[in-house]
Write an enzyme that holds these catalytic residues in place. Sequence first.
Site, short mmCIF file in Angstrom:
data_model
loop_
_atom_site.label_atom_id
_atom_site.label_comp_id
_atom_site.label_asym_id
_atom_site.label_seq_id
_atom_site.Cartn_x
_atom_site.Cartn_y
_atom_site.Cartn_z
N GLY A 62 -11.12 -22.36 26.49
CA GLY A 62 -10.17 -21.65 27.70
C GLY A 62 -10.74 -21.66 29.07
O GLY A 62 -11.76 -22.09 29.07
N ASP A 109 -11.59 -23.33 18.69
CA ASP A 109 -10.30 -23.09 19.69
C ASP A 109 -9.45 -23.84 18.90
O ASP A 109 -9.60 -25.12 18.46
CB ASP A 109 -10.78 -23.52 20.84
CG ASP A 109 -9.80 -23.11 22.23
OD1 ASP A 109 -8.46 -23.26 21.83
OD2 ASP A 109 -10.28 -22.29 23.00
N ASN A 163 -10.57 -11.71 11.38
CA ASN A 163 -11.33 -12.78 10.81
C ASN A 163 -12.88 -12.86 11.62
O ASN A 163 -13.92 -13.21 11.10
CB ASN A 163 -10.72 -14.08 11.15
CG ASN A 163 -9.36 -14.38 10.04
OD1 ASN A 163 -9.68 -13.58 8.81
ND2 ASN A 163 -8.47 -14.98 10.27
N TYR A 190 0.97 -8.56 23.70
CA TYR A 190 -0.43 -8.88 24.37
C TYR A 190 -1.03 -7.50 24.43
O TYR A 190 -2.23 -7.41 23.76
CB TYR A 190 -0.30 -9.22 25.45
CG TYR A 190 -1.86 -9.56 26.28
CD1 TYR A 190 -2.60 -10.57 26.01
CD2 TYR A 190 -2.00 -8.84 27.46
CE1 TYR A 190 -4.00 -10.82 26.32
CE2 TYR A 190 -3.46 -9.34 28.10
CZ TYR A 190 -4.14 -10.35 27.42
OH TYR A 190 -5.47 -10.52 28.33
N LYS A 227 -4.32 -6.10 21.86
CA LYS A 227 -5.57 -6.01 22.29
C LYS A 227 -6.20 -4.53 21.98
O LYS A 227 -7.18 -4.31 21.59
CB LYS A 227 -5.69 -6.09 23.78
CG LYS A 227 -5.58 -7.72 24.34
CD LYS A 227 -6.92 -8.61 24.05
CE LYS A 227 -6.96 -9.82 24.44
NZ LYS A 227 -7.98 -10.69 24.10
P1 NAD Z 1 -7.19 -19.04 28.28
O1 NAD Z 1 -5.44 -19.08 27.81
O2 NAD Z 1 -7.63 -19.96 29.25
O3 NAD Z 1 -8.18 -19.05 27.17
C1 NAD Z 1 -7.83 -18.43 25.92
C2 NAD Z 1 -8.36 -19.55 24.92
O4 NAD Z 1 -8.16 -19.12 23.52
C3 NAD Z 1 -7.54 -20.80 24.82
O5 NAD Z 1 -8.63 -22.07 24.88
C4 NAD Z 1 -6.76 -21.09 23.65
O6 NAD Z 1 -6.57 -22.17 23.21
C5 NAD Z 1 -7.50 -20.31 22.75
N1 NAD Z 1 -6.77 -19.67 21.73
C6 NAD Z 1 -5.63 -18.73 21.68
N2 NAD Z 1 -5.40 -18.43 20.37
C7 NAD Z 1 -6.09 -18.98 19.60
C8 NAD Z 1 -6.47 -18.94 18.22
N3 NAD Z 1 -5.31 -18.30 17.43
N4 NAD Z 1 -7.36 -19.65 17.55
C9 NAD Z 1 -8.12 -20.22 18.30
N5 NAD Z 1 -8.26 -20.34 19.74
C10 NAD Z 1 -7.07 -19.92 20.32
O7 NAD Z 1 -7.20 -17.50 28.89
P2 NAD Z 1 -8.60 -16.76 29.76
O8 NAD Z 1 -8.08 -16.24 31.01
O9 NAD Z 1 -9.79 -17.70 29.72
O10 NAD Z 1 -8.93 -15.73 28.53
C11 NAD Z 1 -9.98 -15.55 27.83
C12 NAD Z 1 -9.83 -14.11 26.99
O11 NAD Z 1 -10.04 -13.03 28.06
C13 NAD Z 1 -8.72 -13.70 26.37
O12 NAD Z 1 -8.97 -13.03 25.03
C14 NAD Z 1 -8.05 -12.92 27.37
O13 NAD Z 1 -7.09 -11.77 26.69
C15 NAD Z 1 -9.28 -12.01 28.24
N6 NAD Z 1 -8.81 -11.66 29.67
C16 NAD Z 1 -8.79 -12.54 30.38
C17 NAD Z 1 -8.42 -11.92 31.59
C18 NAD Z 1 -8.48 -12.85 32.91
O14 NAD Z 1 -8.22 -12.51 34.06
N7 NAD Z 1 -8.46 -14.18 32.80
C19 NAD Z 1 -8.25 -10.55 31.91
C20 NAD Z 1 -8.25 -9.71 30.78
C21 NAD Z 1 -8.65 -10.33 29.52
#
Ligand code: NAD
Length: 309
Positions: free
Chosen positions: A11, A32, A100, A146, A150
Site C-alpha cells: 500500500g 498483501d 492473525n 473503520y 481500529k
Molecule cells: P492503503 O490502502 O494504500 O494501504 C493498505 C494496504 O493494505 C493495501 O496495500 C491493501 O491491499 C492492504 N490490505 C488491506 N486489507 C488486507 C488484507 N485483508 N490482507 C492483506 N493486505 C490487505 O492505505 P495507507 O494509507 O497506506 O494505510 C496503511 C495503514 O495506515 C492502514 O492500516 C491505515 O489504517 C493506516 N493509516 C493511514 C493513514 C493515512 O493518512 N494514510 C491515517 C491513519 C491510519
Amino acid sequence: MKRVLVTGGAGFIGSHLCDFLLEQGYRVVCVDNLITGSKDNIKHHLKNAHFEFIKHNISKPLRVNGPLDYVLHFASPASPIDYVEYPIPTLKVGALGTHNALGIAKAKGAKFLLASTSEVYGDPLVSPQKESYWGNVNPIGPRSCYDEAKRFAEAISMSYYRMHGIDVKIVRIFNTYGPRMRKKDGRVVPNFINQALAGKDITVYGKGRQTRSFCYVSDLVRGIHSLMLSKHNGPVNLGNPQEITILRFAREIIKATASRSRIKYLPLPPDDPRQRQPDITLAKKVLKWLPAVSLQQGLRQTIEFFTNA
Ligand code: NAD
Ligand code: UDP
C-alpha cells in the site's frame, strides 16, 4: 540481519516503510492481498534477495517460514471511499487480521506494531488530541467499519500485551500523504491535486471549515521506525501538528499547481470529523521525533509524482 513482516506492505504507507527498512538493512517479508494496494509500489524490490512478497489475505491464518523480529500490521483499507466500499473486509482485517498478525508475533517471539489511526478519536470534542483522550465515535455510522475495527485492533493488541507479554506498540497515524497514493483513492490530497492539475473544479465538502493536519510520508516512516525500536508500549500519535481548514488547503493546492481550477462546494459526508490535530508531546518525549517536512515541500514532491503518474 533482523527480519520484519509488513502486512499491507504494497500500500501507500506500507511500501514506503518497506523501502525504509530495506535501506536500513532489514530483511522484509511483505504480505498483501492488493485490495487497495498495488504490486507497482514494490516492483523495485521484487528481485531483491532481502525482500519477499506473499500475496495473502491476512484476515485468514498465515504460516510464515523462518524467524521474525518484528510484525508491523498495516493491512487495512484507509481511504473513507475504500472502507465504505469494503466495510466487511475492513472490519475483518481490523479484527481477524490483527488477531492473525498477533498470533504470528506470538509464535515467533517478535515485537508487534499496529497501525492505528486518529479515527479512534472520532469527531473529537477536545483539540489537539492526546493519547489519553478516549474519543467520540459513532459506532453505527458509515465510518464505524473503520473506526471500530481500529479500536478493536488496539484492544486486542493491548490484551496480547497484558496476557501474553507481547511487546506491543501502537502508532495512531494522522492524515499522511505523499507519492504512491492512488489518484482515485478519494482522499483529499490526491483528489485536490489531480483536480487542480486537470483544471477541474476542486470539490470541497461542506463549507470547508473542517480541519486536518497533514504529515509527509517520510516523516511518518522515520517515526514508525523509532517507535519500533523504542521501549514504549501502547499508543503514540504521529502526525504533523500544523492544522489547516480544508478550504485553505484547497487554495494552497491551487497556488502550488498554478491552476485555474475553481472551488465547488459539495455536501459534507456524514460523521466527517470537524477538527483533527495531533498532540505529539509523547512522540517528542519518548521517540525524540518531530516532523521535518513542511506542507509546501511535501506538496511539491506529491504534485511532481501526480504530474508524472
Ligand atoms: P492503503 O490502502 O494504500 O494501504 C493498505 C494496504 O493494505 C493495501 O496495500 C491493501 O491491499 C492492504 N490490505 C488491506 N486489507 C488486507 C488484507 N485483508 N490482507 C492483506 N493486505 C490487505 O492505505 P495507507 O494509507 O497506506 O494505510 C496503511 C495503514 O495506515 C492502514 O492500516 C491505515 O489504517 C493506516 N493509516 C493511514 C493513514 C493515512 O493518512 N494514510 C491515517 C491513519 C491510519
Ligand atoms: N474532502 C473534501 N473534498 C474531497 C475529499 C475530501 O473536502 O474531494 C474533505 C473531507 O470531507 C474531510 C477532509 O477533506 O473533511 C479529509 O478527507 P480524507 O478523505 O482525506 O480523510 P479523512 O481525514 O476524512 O479520513
